[in-house]
Structure formats: C-alpha cells, structure tokens
Design an enzyme around this catalytic site. Structure first.
Site, PDB file in Angstrom:
ATOM      1  N   THR A  48       0.827  -1.202   0.000  1.00  0.00           N
ATOM      2  CA  THR A  48       0.000   0.000   0.000  1.00  0.00           C
ATOM      3  C   THR A  48       0.865   1.257   0.000  1.00  0.00           C
ATOM      4  O   THR A  48       0.661   2.168  -0.814  1.00  0.00           O
ATOM      5  CB  THR A  48      -0.928  -0.011   1.231  1.00  0.00           C
ATOM      6  OG1 THR A  48      -1.763  -1.170   1.154  1.00  0.00           O
ATOM      7  CG2 THR A  48      -1.795   1.233   1.277  1.00  0.00           C
ATOM      8  N   TYR A 111     -11.932  -5.481  -4.984  1.00  0.00           N
ATOM      9  CA  TYR A 111     -13.010  -4.668  -5.562  1.00  0.00           C
ATOM     10  C   TYR A 111     -14.369  -5.037  -4.978  1.00  0.00           C
ATOM     11  O   TYR A 111     -15.095  -4.175  -4.466  1.00  0.00           O
ATOM     12  CB  TYR A 111     -13.053  -4.772  -7.089  1.00  0.00           C
ATOM     13  CG  TYR A 111     -14.174  -3.899  -7.634  1.00  0.00           C
ATOM     14  CD1 TYR A 111     -14.060  -2.521  -7.586  1.00  0.00           C
ATOM     15  CD2 TYR A 111     -15.356  -4.456  -8.111  1.00  0.00           C
ATOM     16  CE1 TYR A 111     -15.100  -1.699  -8.025  1.00  0.00           C
ATOM     17  CE2 TYR A 111     -16.402  -3.641  -8.550  1.00  0.00           C
ATOM     18  CZ  TYR A 111     -16.262  -2.269  -8.501  1.00  0.00           C
ATOM     19  OH  TYR A 111     -17.297  -1.457  -8.908  1.00  0.00           O
ATOM     20  N   TYR A 141      -2.742 -10.214   4.095  1.00  0.00           N
ATOM     21  CA  TYR A 141      -2.675  -8.762   4.298  1.00  0.00           C
ATOM     22  C   TYR A 141      -4.067  -8.261   4.685  1.00  0.00           C
ATOM     23  O   TYR A 141      -4.942  -8.097   3.834  1.00  0.00           O
ATOM     24  CB  TYR A 141      -2.168  -8.121   3.013  1.00  0.00           C
ATOM     25  CG  TYR A 141      -1.823  -6.656   3.098  1.00  0.00           C
ATOM     26  CD1 TYR A 141      -1.964  -5.909   4.269  1.00  0.00           C
ATOM     27  CD2 TYR A 141      -1.311  -5.995   1.980  1.00  0.00           C
ATOM     28  CE1 TYR A 141      -1.633  -4.578   4.315  1.00  0.00           C
ATOM     29  CE2 TYR A 141      -0.980  -4.652   2.011  1.00  0.00           C
ATOM     30  CZ  TYR A 141      -1.141  -3.943   3.183  1.00  0.00           C
ATOM     31  OH  TYR A 141      -0.824  -2.607   3.223  1.00  0.00           O
TER      32      TYR A 141
END
Lengths: 296, 296
Positions: A48, A111, A141
């Site tokens: 990220t 998504y 994660y």
C-alpha cells in the site's frame, strides 16, 4: 518463537517516480539497500505504501526484477502480489517465485465487497492451487481501512488447515492491537506482523513477530533496535527512547496524507526532490503542507 | 433532452466463464445480441455486474474485441475501463477507442480510500490527457458501496469545465434517488443513468437519461418499454405493469448475492448451466440457494 516466519522489521518501502510518473528503479534500489543497511530484516515492497495498486502488473514485475538485479537478495524481499483479478495475483506470485522470492504479501481481491468467507477462502485457495509451487509462503494482508475486505479468523483457520506451511504470516493493518493479539493467541505458529509502527513494540510483548510498516522508511534503525532489544531489561531505556522517536515520526507524517508526507520527508533527507512525486489519485503535499510537516 | 449522451437502457451485462473460469466469448456475444434484440440501447459490458474487476487487462481487451468481431456494433458498447492503476485505465480506454467504441464507463481508481477531490480530479484528468483522443466520451461511475471512492459534485464540475464534451454522463449506483435527481438539477446536459433498475422510472420523470443496470440481464424488454413509453399517458397502465415486473425480478435476485442470482436465472432460462459460474471471490449459488431463488 523461532519457528515464526517471517520475523523482524520489514519496511513497506515507498516507490519513487520519475518526471513522467514511471517507477524510478535506480532510486528504489538505493532506498531498499539503505533500509537494509539501517537494520531492516527485509523490504515489503509493492504494498500500500509503495503505491503498488497504482502500478500495472508489468510495472510491478519490472521493479522486482530491477531490485534483485540491483543486488538485493530475493529472500530479503516480501513483494505484494495480491490484486483485484485472480489471474493477475497468480501471475505476480509466480513471477515473484521465479525471481527467487519465496514469501509474498497478499491482499484479498479488493473490488467486490461483502465477500463471504467461502468466497475469500476460494480466492486464496485458487491462487495456491494454480501457482502450485511448494516453495510459496504467503503473508495475508489484513487492511480493512483500505481494502474494505477484512480477512476473518475462520478464513485464516481454513487456509492454514488446508495448506499447512503456506500461510505463515499475517500483516495486520487494522490499527487494532486487540485484533493482532487475538491472532497471536488463536493461531500458534502464525507470524503476526504489526502494520503500524508504534504497535510493533506492544505486539512483540504479546508474541508478535515484528512489523511491516510505513514509517520505517524514515525510522528503520530505531525499529530494528526495538525489535532486537525489546526483551532485554538492560536496554529498556534505550528501547523506550527509540519507541518515542518512532511515535513522534509517525505523528509527524500523519498530519497530512501519510504516503505524501513520507515522500516529502525522504526527499528532504536524501536531497532528491523526485521522491516527492506520487501517482494519482494520490498527490504530493503542497509546498505549504510540506513546510508545515517538516517544521513539526 | 435529446442532447443527453448516452440515453436509454444499457445492460450491465454478465460475463460467462468456461469450465476453467476463462471468459466464454461465444456465450457473451450471444447474450449481448439477445439483450439488444430485447430492446436494450446498448451493452455496458465489463462493469461490476460483469465481474470485470476479476478480469485482467488482456482478458477485458480480448472480450471486447470478440464482441465487436462477433457483430455487435461498437457504438452500442459502453465498456468499463476504470481500474486501480492509472496506466491500465489509460490502456483500456485507448484500446476501446481503437475498437470503434467512443463511450466508456470509468470507475475512479478504487484501491486508495479517502482520496481528496484534487486527487480524484487529477486521476481522471491524467487519463484524458494521456489518452489524448477527442472522440473520447466518459460516463463517470459512482458506486460507493463497491468502490468506496465516491465521485463528488465538485469533481464532476471541474472535469466538465476543464474537458467540455468529454464527461457526458454518470452512472449513479449509490442507490440514492435523491443523489441522482440532484445530479440532474446541478448539471444540465449531464446524462444521469440510474444504477438500479427500479429507479430508472422515477429518475426519468426527473430528467434522467436512462439506466445501466444488472437486472436488465433478465428484464431488458420491460425496461426498454418503460424507457420508450414512460411519458405517454395512454400507456401508463402498461408502464406500471412493466415496472412491477422489474421490481419483482430485482427483489427475486436480491435474496442471495445478486450477480450469482442473475447468473443462476440466466442459466435456467438459456438452458446453459455454464452461466452459473463466477470467479472467486464471488461464488455461484449453492443448489439449495438456486432452488430457493428460482422458486420465488
């Protein structure tokens, strides 16, 4: 404890961009080596903080290849390989293994929201089955503030039961120490890595395995010191001082958007203004914001 | 009103998968043609309902090419091209234009959350600048329940001011009719398309332009009838009856996960059980769920 894998301080390394907003391989490799020199156990690249989800599959692969070619040992790298589309996650994971990497950090497909445990299990299982490489080690994660797809305890349990030795760790970026300690208690042998720098120390005291964090781009030496000496009563004051610096750095880069702040700090420290660039939708700090942040 | 673009009923078409979970081109093309035959004005392929974010860039491009090659006119296609990574969004958008498509439906970059208006504007602006093709028409895709990145009014205003004639529409999948009508009032000339089937009729009465919806995979003819005759008092009873069927179908496929339910219904109707497949993290209905849904 020594059976945990991975353990230590892993930097969620920032990704530099050139003037055309393409990944700057040379600047990244130099940064990765600097972080290792400062005491990081490894580099959790393409996460990220590394703006990996603003990079294409090909760009991720090229950056990983450049990093290995640049002299960083692949067993020090924990690249992120989990993306929205299953075939891309499979391709990125296979590619990482082909580069000599054995441990990847894997987001859930991010998504679709409101995914069932069965669906999340199936997504990870499909990757393992299709990659079909016994070397593969996966750090799950868990980052609900960004993925909005939490990794639930039942899914972790099923994955570890179905694929023993594959799902060895979890990066917990929930910001919730109680969740991290519950993971440690519930899953003996699972490497639980704090996703927030200030939480590594309290998590280590609960049996955690270390951290994969963003502020480590700036305070790697302090985090490495804390990791190595946190259990040594003779170093308690030094550990406390290092932790105070980690907390202060984290607070400094949290006044404005964090990745932009980290990049502004790194630009200042390295004297390389190119570090300030981000790819949209993320933006560099304005000059006023950068000045305010640096003055803090 | 006639200046609005696009207008009409656009089906957010489902994507069929073969036994290896690869997109089934032939089944998709047949479905697209069937939807057009039933009265759809176009096919909004490769959207949320089409599981597009579980497909790679190459898979999306191949499906679009197969659809055009299969005889669907590209000006009837509104493919989704917005993904997490900017270069992929640019590549998909350029590719669509190269296939003869002129209007695409564009999600915001959806991994990073809490994006500023400046960042969201920059993301869309960068796509327009780099695609650099005056033919491009963009339907913004506002779907906060899934993207978790809302498209705000100030961003729409800035994009329309900076790129006149490019951002011609918005698909509003917020589920909030008040937001849709506010868009109509705030942005004269903007084509506002309902993202939920039952909301097309009330939105048309407020000046909306039509819909891009999921249940249209099953009730395209009814939606097309409503669109064509909603303003004709002589057809009010027929419009009301069609609307009742649309609402009933939507309710039927909302008892269980919607995309899986739509696929189960389509498998039943076409006699092609392959339609039931979904790609993880989405899963097909269980047999019990499918039976309960079909019995409803």
């Amino acid at each position: 404890m020594t059976a945990l894998h991975p353990t230590g301080v892993f930097s969620a390394a920032l990704t530099p961009f050139d003037a055309n907003l393409e990944p700057d391989h040379a600047a990244f490799v130099a940064h990765a080596k600097r972080l290792l020199d400062q005491g990081c156990d490894g580099i959790a690249m393409l996460g990220t903080t590394g703006e990996a989800n603003s990079l294409t599959t090909a760009e991720r692969q090229a950056l990983l290849e450049a990093t290995v070619a640049g002299g960083v040992a692949p067993d020090r790298l924990l690249p992120g390989t989990g993306v929205a589309a299953l075939p891309d996650t499979i391709a990125l994971t296979r590619h990482a293994l082909s580069c000599g990497v054995t441990t990847v950090v894997m987001l859930p497909p991010f998504y679709y929201k409101g995914i069932s445990d069965d669906g999340l299990f199936a997504a990870y299982a499909e990757v393992v089955e299709r990659v079909a490489d016994p070397r593969l080690r996966v750090v799950l994660y868990h980052i609900p503030p960004m993925s909005a797809v939490p990794i639930t305890f039942p899914v972790i349990e099923r994955l570890r039961a179905r694929y023993p030795g594959t799902f060895t760790g979890i990066k917990d970026s929930s910001g919730d120490l109680a969740n991290m300690t519950a993971l440690v208690k519930t899953f003996p042998g699972l490497s639980v890595l704090a996703g927030a720098d200030p939480l590594m120390l309290p998590l280590l005291k609960e049996g955690g395995a270390g951290c994969i964090t963003a502020t480590s781009n700036l305070v790697a030496a302090d985090l490495a010191f804390i990791f190595r000496h946190h259990a040594d009563p003779a170093r308690a004051a030094e550990v406390e001082a290092a932790q105070a610096r980690v907390v202060a750095a984290r607070n400094q880069v949290s006044r404005f958007p964090q990745i932009a702040s980290l990049k502004a700090m790194l630009a200042e420290r390295t004297g390389q203004p190119g570090w300030r660039r981000l790819r949209p939708p993320l933006l560099a700090l304005t000059n006023d914001e950068a000045a305010a942040m640096l003055a803090a």
